[in-house]
Design a protein around this motif. Structure first.
Motif, PDB file in Angstrom:
ATOM      1  N   TYR A  90       0.804  -1.219   0.000  1.00  0.00           N
ATOM      2  CA  TYR A  90       0.000   0.000   0.000  1.00  0.00           C
ATOM      3  C   TYR A  90       0.841   1.275   0.000  1.00  0.00           C
ATOM      4  CZ  TYR A  90      -3.690  -3.308   1.225  1.00  0.00           C
ATOM      5  OH  TYR A  90      -4.570  -4.357   1.226  1.00  0.00           O
ATOM      6  N   SER A  91       2.041   1.205   0.568  1.00  0.00           N
ATOM      7  CA  SER A  91       2.871   2.416   0.646  1.00  0.00           C
ATOM      8  C   SER A  91       3.337   2.886  -0.725  1.00  0.00           C
ATOM      9  CB  SER A  91       4.088   2.174   1.542  1.00  0.00           C
ATOM     10  OG  SER A  91       5.009   1.295   0.938  1.00  0.00           O
ATOM     11  N   ILE A  92       3.324   1.978  -1.696  1.00  0.00           N
ATOM     12  CA  ILE A  92       3.698   2.357  -3.059  1.00  0.00           C
ATOM     13  C   ILE A  92       2.535   2.122  -4.021  1.00  0.00           C
ATOM     14  CG2 ILE A  92       6.205   2.241  -2.839  1.00  0.00           C
ATOM     15  CD1 ILE A  92       6.106  -0.646  -3.881  1.00  0.00           C
ATOM     16  N   CYS A  93       1.336   2.367  -3.521  1.00  0.00           N
ATOM     17  CA  CYS A  93       0.144   2.381  -4.377  1.00  0.00           C
ATOM     18  C   CYS A  93       0.384   3.330  -5.545  1.00  0.00           C
ATOM     19  CB  CYS A  93      -1.052   2.845  -3.543  1.00  0.00           C
ATOM     20  SG  CYS A  93      -2.495   3.375  -4.488  1.00  0.00           S
ATOM     21  N   PHE A  94      -0.034   2.919  -6.737  1.00  0.00           N
ATOM     22  CA  PHE A  94       0.162   3.751  -7.922  1.00  0.00           C
ATOM     23  C   PHE A  94      -0.615   5.065  -7.840  1.00  0.00           C
ATOM     24  CE2 PHE A  94       0.837  -0.390 -10.494  1.00  0.00           C
ATOM     25  CZ  PHE A  94       2.171  -0.428 -10.118  1.00  0.00           C
ATOM     26  N   ASN A  95      -1.635   5.116  -6.992  1.00  0.00           N
ATOM     27  CA  ASN A  95      -2.500   6.300  -6.908  1.00  0.00           C
ATOM     28  C   ASN A  95      -2.487   6.938  -5.523  1.00  0.00           C
ATOM     29  OD1 ASN A  95      -3.641   5.827  -9.654  1.00  0.00           O
ATOM     30  ND2 ASN A  95      -4.456   3.990  -8.678  1.00  0.00           N
ATOM     31  N   ASN A  96      -1.428   6.685  -4.771  1.00  0.00           N
ATOM     32  CA  ASN A  96      -1.362   7.177  -3.394  1.00  0.00           C
ATOM     33  C   ASN A  96      -1.488   8.689  -3.311  1.00  0.00           C
ATOM     34  OD1 ASN A  96      -1.264   5.937  -0.908  1.00  0.00           O
ATOM     35  ND2 ASN A  96       0.804   5.128  -1.195  1.00  0.00           N
ATOM     36  N   GLN A  97      -2.228   9.131  -2.305  1.00  0.00           N
ATOM     37  CA  GLN A  97      -2.272  10.547  -1.957  1.00  0.00           C
ATOM     38  C   GLN A  97      -2.147  10.652  -0.445  1.00  0.00           C
ATOM     39  OE1 GLN A  97      -5.837  12.317  -3.829  1.00  0.00           O
ATOM     40  NE2 GLN A  97      -4.431  13.098  -5.386  1.00  0.00           N
ATOM     41  N   VAL A  98      -1.483  11.714  -0.001  1.00  0.00           N
ATOM     42  CA  VAL A  98      -1.233  11.893   1.426  1.00  0.00           C
ATOM     43  C   VAL A  98      -2.082  13.039   1.950  1.00  0.00           C
ATOM     44  CG1 VAL A  98       0.517  12.396   3.183  1.00  0.00           C
ATOM     45  CG2 VAL A  98       1.124  11.030   1.173  1.00  0.00           C
ATOM     46  N   ILE A  99      -2.848  12.758   2.993  1.00  0.00           N
ATOM     47  CA  ILE A  99      -3.653  13.790   3.618  1.00  0.00           C
ATOM     48  C   ILE A  99      -2.728  14.871   4.181  1.00  0.00           C
ATOM     49  CG2 ILE A  99      -3.743  12.527   5.831  1.00  0.00           C
ATOM     50  CD1 ILE A  99      -6.566  13.693   6.233  1.00  0.00           C
ATOM     51  N   GLY A 100      -3.088  16.112   3.961  1.00  0.00           N
ATOM     52  CA  GLY A 100      -2.268  17.220   4.440  1.00  0.00           C
ATOM     53  C   GLY A 100      -1.186  17.649   3.471  1.00  0.00           C
ATOM     54  N   LEU A 101      -1.047  16.924   2.352  1.00  0.00           N
ATOM     55  CA  LEU A 101      -0.123  17.316   1.298  1.00  0.00           C
ATOM     56  C   LEU A 101      -0.862  17.410  -0.040  1.00  0.00           C
ATOM     57  CD1 LEU A 101       3.019  15.159   2.225  1.00  0.00           C
ATOM     58  CD2 LEU A 101       2.675  17.604   2.640  1.00  0.00           C
ATOM     59  N   HIS A 102      -1.536  16.315  -0.407  1.00  0.00           N
ATOM     60  CA  HIS A 102      -2.315  16.343  -1.649  1.00  0.00           C
ATOM     61  C   HIS A 102      -3.677  17.012  -1.447  1.00  0.00           C
ATOM     62  CE1 HIS A 102       0.537  13.060  -2.653  1.00  0.00           C
ATOM     63  NE2 HIS A 102       0.429  13.542  -3.872  1.00  0.00           N
ATOM     64  N   PHE A 103      -4.196  16.956  -0.244  1.00  0.00           N
ATOM     65  CA  PHE A 103      -5.482  17.588   0.080  1.00  0.00           C
ATOM     66  C   PHE A 103      -5.474  17.952   1.563  1.00  0.00           C
ATOM     67  CE2 PHE A 103      -5.856  12.998   0.245  1.00  0.00           C
ATOM     68  CZ  PHE A 103      -6.451  12.762   1.472  1.00  0.00           C
ATOM     69  N   ASP A 104      -6.483  18.692   1.996  1.00  0.00           N
ATOM     70  CA  ASP A 104      -6.485  19.295   3.336  1.00  0.00           C
ATOM     71  C   ASP A 104      -6.319  18.264   4.442  1.00  0.00           C
ATOM     72  OD1 ASP A 104      -6.728  21.870   2.409  1.00  0.00           O
ATOM     73  OD2 ASP A 104      -8.921  21.888   2.522  1.00  0.00           O
ATOM     74  N   GLY A 105      -5.459  18.619   5.404  1.00  0.00           N
ATOM     75  CA  GLY A 105      -5.115  17.712   6.486  1.00  0.00           C
ATOM     76  C   GLY A 105      -5.547  18.180   7.859  1.00  0.00           C
ATOM     77  N   GLY A 106      -4.747  17.807   8.873  1.00  0.00           N
ATOM     78  CA  GLY A 106      -5.197  17.854  10.254  1.00  0.00           C
ATOM     79  C   GLY A 106      -4.720  18.992  11.110  1.00  0.00           C
ATOM     80  N   MET A 107      -3.990  19.979  10.556  1.00  0.00           N
ATOM     81  CA  MET A 107      -3.586  21.129  11.371  1.00  0.00           C
ATOM     82  C   MET A 107      -4.729  22.130  11.406  1.00  0.00           C
ATOM     83  SD  MET A 107       0.436  21.690  10.537  1.00  0.00           S
ATOM     84  CE  MET A 107       1.601  20.328  10.755  1.00  0.00           C
ATOM     85  N   THR A 108      -5.793  21.712  12.043  1.00  0.00           N
ATOM     86  CA  THR A 108      -7.026  22.470  12.095  1.00  0.00           C
ATOM     87  C   THR A 108      -7.871  21.922  13.234  1.00  0.00           C
ATOM     88  OG1 THR A 108      -8.921  23.205  10.780  1.00  0.00           O
ATOM     89  CG2 THR A 108      -8.156  20.945  10.404  1.00  0.00           C
ATOM     90  N   GLN A 109      -9.104  22.383  13.349  1.00  0.00           N
ATOM     91  CA  GLN A 109      -9.961  21.916  14.449  1.00  0.00           C
ATOM     92  C   GLN A 109     -10.810  20.714  14.051  1.00  0.00           C
ATOM     93  OE1 GLN A 109     -11.131  26.191  14.804  1.00  0.00           O
ATOM     94  NE2 GLN A 109     -11.218  25.740  16.994  1.00  0.00           N
ATOM     95  N   PHE A 110     -11.203  20.643  12.778  1.00  0.00           N
ATOM     96  CA  PHE A 110     -12.010  19.526  12.297  1.00  0.00           C
ATOM     97  C   PHE A 110     -11.492  19.097  10.921  1.00  0.00           C
ATOM     98  CE2 PHE A 110     -14.752  22.291  14.828  1.00  0.00           C
ATOM     99  CZ  PHE A 110     -15.194  21.418  15.808  1.00  0.00           C
ATOM    100  N   VAL A 111     -11.380  17.799  10.714  1.00  0.00           N
ATOM    101  CA  VAL A 111     -10.922  17.289   9.428  1.00  0.00           C
ATOM    102  C   VAL A 111     -11.803  16.110   9.029  1.00  0.00           C
ATOM    103  CG1 VAL A 111      -9.204  15.722  10.467  1.00  0.00           C
ATOM    104  CG2 VAL A 111      -8.912  16.485   8.111  1.00  0.00           C
ATOM    105  N   LYS A 112     -12.106  16.024   7.745  1.00  0.00           N
ATOM    106  CA  LYS A 112     -12.896  14.889   7.277  1.00  0.00           C
ATOM    107  C   LYS A 112     -11.987  13.904   6.569  1.00  0.00           C
ATOM    108  CE  LYS A 112     -14.457  16.562   2.709  1.00  0.00           C
ATOM    109  NZ  LYS A 112     -15.664  16.771   1.859  1.00  0.00           N
ATOM    110  N   THR A 113     -12.406  12.643   6.574  1.00  0.00           N
ATOM    111  CA  THR A 113     -11.657  11.609   5.871  1.00  0.00           C
ATOM    112  C   THR A 113     -12.585  10.460   5.525  1.00  0.00           C
ATOM    113  OG1 THR A 113      -9.695  10.178   5.972  1.00  0.00           O
ATOM    114  CG2 THR A 113     -10.986  10.375   7.977  1.00  0.00           C
ATOM    115  N   ASN A 114     -12.161   9.660   4.574  1.00  0.00           N
ATOM    116  CA  ASN A 114     -12.904   8.442   4.276  1.00  0.00           C
ATOM    117  C   ASN A 114     -12.776   7.483   5.456  1.00  0.00           C
ATOM    118  OD1 ASN A 114     -13.196   5.567   3.136  1.00  0.00           O
ATOM    119  ND2 ASN A 114     -13.928   6.832   1.446  1.00  0.00           N
ATOM    120  N   VAL A 115     -13.836   6.835   5.799  1.00  0.00           N
ATOM    121  CA  VAL A 115     -13.858   5.954   6.965  1.00  0.00           C
ATOM    122  C   VAL A 115     -12.846   4.813   6.851  1.00  0.00           C
ATOM    123  CG1 VAL A 115     -15.676   4.438   6.071  1.00  0.00           C
ATOM    124  CG2 VAL A 115     -15.424   4.738   8.552  1.00  0.00           C
ATOM    125  N   ASN A 116     -12.448   4.464   5.631  1.00  0.00           N
ATOM    126  CA  ASN A 116     -11.501   3.362   5.434  1.00  0.00           C
ATOM    127  C   ASN A 116     -10.108   3.669   5.970  1.00  0.00           C
ATOM    128  OD1 ASN A 116     -13.429   1.783   4.081  1.00  0.00           O
ATOM    129  ND2 ASN A 116     -12.933   2.709   2.111  1.00  0.00           N
TER     130      ASN A 116
END
Length: 332
Positions: free
Chosen positions: A103-129
């Motif tokens: 999984y660490s070298i998934c061809f479509n990997n994206q990192v929360i907080g780099l590719h899209f909004d992350g956790g340096m905030t008060q509320f963050v959403k994510t896929n339950v998976n």
């Protein structure tokens, strides 16, 4: 809500007011309790080479612990009020590498907080998976360290037979190198954690508390050749010279990311049968091993964390870049 976002200027971040995230199918909302400042956050902060993909105004942060406060789907209601961490790497679970468990070298990997909004905030959403419930024995503040510990777990797994007879050099006393050394020392190996003289006060000086020996690379030399090297410094010079310390047939695991190209004389590697192994990110299973280690060392680990309120994120970033602290963690 307040959010720490990437600025258009290097070495600057912005504290913005953002609207609370709106959930869609499969998503949950986490109230962030703690979020670590990672080396990748610092690279994005500094506009480093290799991090051009991080867009301006992206909310940073992928070392997240918090509590589920809202879910979109009724089937996930049992998660409300559960303390969780969010996996940093959001893999597709469909590509060839995911099917093989890589999984660490998934061809479509994206990192929360780099590719899209992350956790340096008060509320963050994510896929339950991509959430994992925090073990009841693991304090929620220490749980924010589970992602870097998972990366260290993943790296050490690249060498499957570490034992008490082994001599190991870990180059680079940042949090990943520190955790790699801790894991190897936990396996009873003889571990030397090396860095520069400037690293001693805030980083190397803490090594002995975790069963490691500190070495100031620009002042001291190793007494014996080592069986394994974990290169966590990100210094091309450190990588190139590391082979001077390696036994014939020894292994080097490269964990760091580099801003400059590195020249190696491969004939030396061939003649000495020195395999060059790389390790990137972590897999979901690595979080389970990381959790167990964090529980075991939870009291000691507070000594290496510097906590900052979210509104003082700029100071946390500056102190991290200037290596005045070992690990910065933001809290709400």
């Amino acid at each position: 809500m307040k959010a720490v976002v990437k600025s258009s200027l290097p070495q600057k971040i912005k504290l913005q007011e953002r609207g609370r995230p709106v959930l869609h199918a499969g998503e949950i909302l986490v109230e962030v309790a703690y979020c670590g400042v990672c080396g990748s956050d610092l690279h994005a902060f500094s506009h480093s080479r290799g991090y051009e993909f991080v867009k301006v105004n992206t909310t940073l942060g992928h070392e997240i612990s918090g509590k589920v406060i809202e879910v979109f789907d009724e089937e996930n209601r049992h998660l409300i009020n559960k303390n969780v961490i969010i996996e940093s790497m959001h893999y597709c679970n469909e590509c060839e590498n995911c099917e093989r468990g890589k999984y660490s070298i998934c061809f479509n990997n994206q990192v929360i907080g780099l590719h899209f909004d992350g956790g340096m905030t008060q509320f963050v959403k994510t896929n339950v998976n991509f959430i994992k419930e925090i073990d009841r024995e693991l304090p929620i503040d220490i749980a924010a360290l589970i992602e870097p510990m998972s990366i260290a777990v993943h790296a050490v797994k690249k060498v499957t037979n570490i034992d008490a007879e082994d001599n190991i050099l870990v180059q680079g006393p940042g949090i990943i190198g520190f955790f790699v050394g801790l894991i190897c020392a936990h396996k009873k190996a003889n571990v030397v954690l090396s860095g520069l003289e400037k690293d001693y006060e805030y980083r190397l000086s803490k090594a002995s508390n975790f069963g490691m020996t500190a070495l100031i690379a620009d002042k001291q030399r190793l007494e014996v050749p080592v069986d394994y090297i974990f290169e966590c410094s990100g210094s091309p010079v450190a990588l190139k010279t590391s082979f001077n310390h390696l036994k014939k047939g020894g292994k080097t695991v490269v964990v760091a990311l580099y801003e400059q190209e590195t020249m190696l004389f491969l004939t030396d590697l061939v003649r000495n049968e020195w395999p060059l192994i790389t390790s990137y990110g972590c897999d979901p299973v690595d979080y389970d091993d990381a959790s167990k280690l964090l529980i075991e060392y939870k009291d000691q680990l507070r000594d290496i964390i510097s906590f900052f309120p979210l509104v003082e994120a700029e100071r946390a970033f500056e102190d991290s870049v200037n290596q005045k602290i070992l690990k910065a963690v933001l809290y709400n």
